[in-house]
Design an enzyme around this catalytic site. Sequence first.
Site, PDB file in Angstrom:
ATOM      1  N   LYS A   1     -20.457  24.293   4.616  1.00  0.00           N
ATOM      2  CA  LYS A   1     -20.634  22.872   4.962  1.00  0.00           C
ATOM      3  C   LYS A   1     -21.195  22.760   6.380  1.00  0.00           C
ATOM      4  CE  LYS A   1     -18.017  18.496   4.895  1.00  0.00           C
ATOM      5  NZ  LYS A   1     -16.704  17.859   4.662  1.00  0.00           N
TER       6      LYS A   1
ATOM      7  N   SER B   1     -11.775  14.553   1.273  1.00  0.00           N
ATOM      8  CA  SER B   1     -13.176  14.985   1.230  1.00  0.00           C
ATOM      9  C   SER B   1     -13.431  16.333   0.559  1.00  0.00           C
ATOM     10  CB  SER B   1     -13.765  15.024   2.642  1.00  0.00           C
ATOM     11  OG  SER B   1     -13.998  13.729   3.107  1.00  0.00           O
TER      12      SER B   1
ATOM     13  N   SER C   1     -16.578  13.677   1.672  1.00  0.00           N
ATOM     14  CA  SER C   1     -17.768  13.993   2.445  1.00  0.00           C
ATOM     15  C   SER C   1     -18.376  15.350   2.064  1.00  0.00           C
ATOM     16  CB  SER C   1     -17.426  13.999   3.942  1.00  0.00           C
ATOM     17  OG  SER C   1     -16.522  15.047   4.258  1.00  0.00           O
TER      18      SER C   1
END
Length: 492
Positions: free
Chosen positions: A77, A179, A155
């Site tokens: 990420k 998330s 997210s």
Amino acid sequence: MSANSWTIAAARAALRKGDISAVDLTMSCLTAIDAADGLNAFVHKTPDIALDQARAADARIAAGGAPSLCGIPLGIKDLFATKGVPTQAASNILKGFKPEYESTVTTKLFGDGAVMLGKLNMDEFAMGSSNESACYGPVVSPWKVDSRQLTPGGSSGGSAAAVAADLCLAATGTDTGGSIRQPAAFTGIVGIKPTYGRVSRWGIVAFASSLDQAGPMTKSVRDAAIFLGSMAGHDPKDSTSADLAVPDFEAALTGDIRGKKIGIPREYRLDGIPAEIDALWQKGIEMMRDAGAEIVDISLPHTKYALPAYYVVAPAEASSNLARYDGVRYGHRATLAQGDGITEMYEKTRAEGFGAEVQRRVMVGTYVLSAGFYDAYYNRARKVRALIKRDFELAFAAGIDAILTPATPSSAFGLGEMASADPVEMYLNDVFTVTVNLAGLPGVSVPVGLDAKGLPLGLQLIGKPWEEGDLLNHAYVLERAAGFVSKPAKWW
């Protein structure tokens, strides 16, 4: 079945037997990534680094005794600092930022021989539930059931889409209010948020420091156990990191939960919850009961205050954390007019660098911390947080081993469908997940079925602090009972 669609466990076995090399496995993923630009999941590809790491992994495997993740291609990420590789947290304010250091999590993964394929798209500064606030543009879910493009959740939307579309074998995510778990549920994969303090936050771009926690996003519960074992551990560079030994999470997957007590919180039976979500929850309850667990109705009375408390605490911490992005030392700096001073530089840089959602949360956070409002909002939210934590402590003290809830209030929605609506509508996506962050507990989302449209739905299990092994074992039982094997049909 191409190698990029394997689980970590299957790839580990194939690599050990010499059926495939880490280089070939990595090439399989790199080919899939290049063919999937339409999903917009990978935003900084690192093929050269990946192949160098794969060659080193092959040598290590040949020498014997290599760790489980050795040679396994992963996506990272975009808020994990990776040395010499762009780390933007999907924000224009960090455009061009390449850290001179490596986050503790990626250091541990690379130390175990893992391969980094590249950096994954996400909501800007991890603020969002649909991956539409990224400076790179939205991620598109690999699931498609009609003409719409669907959200992969947020997210960690890039991580979820990449794992579900078999672009990588697994990916790192972070979870501040859901998330990891919400995008995992939307895309039919497994995602675990560990206990706060189990995984080091050092070198991860901060959103809300008392809530953020990194964890794995994988194709199976076993993979989550393998991956978490590599990510977890004490880190003296993170003052909130727990100095606890990391157990063998994979060894905890016995598949036996006979006599365990599963709590069903009555406060999670919300008005207006879709019938499909309720039916799925009921199905999950029956699966756990069939596996020999005892089902117990429990009360978590302060649940209804969780979202309001979260949306005071998280923006408050965000406004404090994001104050460092001012155009002075790194990242974006606005072009200044003649006579502009430092105040104008701050204002113009932040106006250009931060997206609308980040600006909204920074303003809310600054407001609730301001003189005259601190006690009315922030202090009250902290007290509510303590009550929510206590609800869980009392349930576990009464003998509950794990708590079963829905993961999301719906299946994935279309890109753009919520963006124009009231932002509070979007925040409601976190209704089942934020309590876990406020209480610092481990939570895992497991794919359990498809809705009438053919989209994945997940259930969430919440565990006792530091008992991720036990929690994953409950998830393993649920995964085996559900037998979820659906994959998105390749259209991209």
